[in-house]
Each structure stands twice: as C-alpha cells, then as structure tokens.
Design an enzyme around this catalytic site. Structure first.
Site, short mmCIF file in Angstrom:
data_model
loop_
_atom_site.label_atom_id
_atom_site.label_comp_id
_atom_site.label_asym_id
_atom_site.label_seq_id
_atom_site.Cartn_x
_atom_site.Cartn_y
_atom_site.Cartn_z
N ASP A 89 1.90 36.88 17.03
CA ASP A 89 1.74 36.88 15.57
C ASP A 89 2.64 37.94 14.94
O ASP A 89 3.09 38.87 15.63
CB ASP A 89 0.26 37.17 15.24
CG ASP A 89 -0.13 36.70 13.84
OD1 ASP A 89 0.76 36.36 13.05
OD2 ASP A 89 -1.35 36.70 13.54
N GLY A 90 2.87 37.81 13.66
CA GLY A 90 3.64 38.80 12.92
C GLY A 90 2.74 39.94 12.45
O GLY A 90 1.55 39.98 12.77
N GLU A 111 -6.62 35.17 12.03
CA GLU A 111 -5.69 35.83 12.97
C GLU A 111 -6.44 36.83 13.85
O GLU A 111 -6.19 36.94 15.05
CB GLU A 111 -4.58 36.54 12.20
CG GLU A 111 -3.61 35.58 11.54
CD GLU A 111 -2.63 36.24 10.59
OE1 GLU A 111 -1.55 35.67 10.37
OE2 GLU A 111 -2.93 37.33 10.07
C1 5RP Z 1 -0.39 36.70 7.59
C2 5RP Z 1 0.12 37.88 8.33
C3 5RP Z 1 1.56 37.91 8.65
O1 5RP Z 1 1.71 37.94 10.04
C4 5RP Z 1 2.18 39.09 8.02
O2 5RP Z 1 1.93 39.04 6.62
C5 5RP Z 1 3.68 39.17 8.28
O3 5RP Z 1 4.32 38.13 7.61
P1 5RP Z 1 5.89 37.92 7.68
O4 5RP Z 1 6.23 37.64 9.09
O5 5RP Z 1 6.15 36.77 6.75
O6 5RP Z 1 6.53 39.21 7.18
O7 5RP Z 1 -0.59 38.79 8.67
O8 5RP Z 1 -1.73 36.86 7.24
#
Ligand code: 5RP
Length: 260
Positions: A89-90, A111
């Site tokens: 995940d990011g 998440e």
């Molecule tokens: C979504 C998240 C995303 O992983 C986080 O916001 C990062 O997003 P990005 O990769 O678009 O910068 O937690 O709820």
C-alpha cells in the site's frame, strides 16, 4: 509512443515495480489504494499476464477493486480470504520507525483492517513522504455519520490533552458535500502539524465515541520501498538492517503507461 511520466510518477512507479518482486505464486495479497498503489496493481497485473503469476488480491477500496479486475487480477473479499500473506500500500507519511499517516484517499479504515490481517505490510512511497516527525500531513479519522459534529467537538477537546502542535479539525469535502468513505462514513482531517507521541494519539482518538479508526499505522509496516525519479529504489526494513539500493529499468514497464 509512450507519454513521459513526471519525476514523481516515475518515483511511484519505481517503488511499485520493486515491491511486486516480493509477491510469490499462490499468495493472498492486500491491494492498497491511491496513486502509488495503482501503479503497484498495474505492475502486478503485468506479472499476472506475462509470467502467468497466480495470486489472489484483496482490494482495500471500490476503486482498487475496479483497477485489479481490469488488470486481470483475481480478487476476493477479506471475508473470503480471512488471512493474507502480504499487503502492499501507499502512504502519506512515514517516519524512521516505519510508522505511518495514511488516509489521504479516505480508505485508511479498510487499509488498516487489511494490513493488520496480513503477515507482512510493504509500503511504497516516493522519497518526499519520508518525515522526521509525523503530522505535517493532516491526520484523517473516519467517523460515523450519526452526530459527526458532536464527535468532532469531542475530538477537539481530546486534542487539548495531547502532545500535538496544531488542533484544527475539518470535515473532508467532495465538492460541496462531505466526502463519504466506502464504508458510508465521514472523514475528519486533523491539522496537527507535529505529533509528539503518535502511539498515544492513535490510542486516544479511537476512544472517542463515533470514531471508527484513525490514519496512524503504528507497528504495522514491515518494510518501505522508496522510489526516486531516476529509477533508484531503496528498500528499508523495520529490523534496522542496512538499506538495500536497486534500480528499476523503466523500459520494461513502458506498456503500463502508454495508454494513460
Ligand atoms: C489512501 C491512502 C494512500 O495510500 C495515501 O493517501 C497515499 O496516496 P498516494 O499514493 O496517491 O500519494 O492512504 O487512503
């Protein structure tokens, strides 16, 4: 001809491409949400199509589920999978202890449930997400719609006793309406500036009636893959082992963004 990606998109793609190397045949994989996670889903789709990699994905949002399906990744719900081998995940921020602020995309509740149900969580990020102290990015908390204004007031009161720099709380909007999460809830963004004790803040916020979950991920992430615009990737383990440095060849990923 493929379009040229911006340096930040290249950094996200590099991190995503390196992270999917950790996925092995037969794994049940949690699929995160956001723009970096979307690159990971595309890279995983490429491995499924080109190598015949057999995996099962558990998406953390409606949006990720649609992308995974389009990429030919077989998906199931967490109820069906029950337990996962790995989640990728990011993040919005990560610190030296690999603690995170997540939820910029409003998906941190699912998440966190998915990451916690996984043997391992790998976070993918561009280098700008690394911080000395969490809190510059507004901390999201998911709250139920019933009486959310009261919950907001209780959170504001709670913040007075916590080691944070700022205390402004705003309701997240989408256009002129409050944003609604995939679980039908609202998101409050806490503009804390600096969080002195993230563990204490995470525990305290979840005590407030109406709060479902906060976006602090404490002791959940095992590894961060940090991408750079020139294709360099740094893999950092929570064990404190020396960072591993690699380089991604973007030519091998060109068909992932030719049509974007
Ligand atoms: C979504 C998240 C995303 O992983 C986080 O916001 C990062 O997003 P990005 O990769 O678009 O910068 O937690 O709820």
């Amino acid at each position: 001809m493929a379009r040229e990606l911006s340096p930040i998109e290249k950094a996200k793609l590099a991190a995503a491409r390196r992270a999917v190397d950790f996925v092995e045949a037969g794994m049940r994989v949690g699929l995160g949400t956001g723009s970096t996670a979307a690159w990971m889903v595309r890279c995983l789709g490429q491995r499924v199509r080109e190598e015949g990699l057999k995996i099962t994905g558990v998406p953390t949002s409606v949006q990720t589920a649609a992308l995974a399906r389009a990429e030919g990744i077989s998906i199931v719900t967490l109820e069906e999978a029950r337990w996962l081998d790995l989640t990728i995940d990011g993040t919005d921020e990560f610190d030296a202890d690999l603690n995170l602020i997540k939820g910029g995309g409003g998906a941190h509740l699912r998440e966190k449930v998915v990451a916690t149900a996984s043997d391992q969580m790998i976070v993918i990020a561009d280098a700008a997400k690394e911080v000395a102290c969490l809190g510059a990015f507004p901390l999201p908390i998911e709250v139920i719609p019933f009486g959310w204004q009261t919950t907001k007031a209780l959170v504001e009161e709670m913040l007075v006793s916590l080691d944070v720099m700022g205390r402004e709380v705003t309701i997240r909007m989408k256009g002129d309406q409050p944003f609604v999460s995939d679980e039908g809830n609202r998101i409050l963004d806490l503009h804390l500036g600096r969080i002195g004790n993230a563990r204490q803040v995470a525990l305290a916020l979840n005590q407030v009636p109406g709060v479902v979950e906060n976006g602090l991920f404490i002791d959940i992430c095992d590894r961060v893959v940090i991408g750079h615009g020139d294709g360099r990737v740094v893999v950092r383990d929570f064990s404190g082992a020396p960072d591993e440095v690699d380089r991604i060849d973007f030519a091998a990923t060109e068909n992932l963004f030719a049509d974007l």
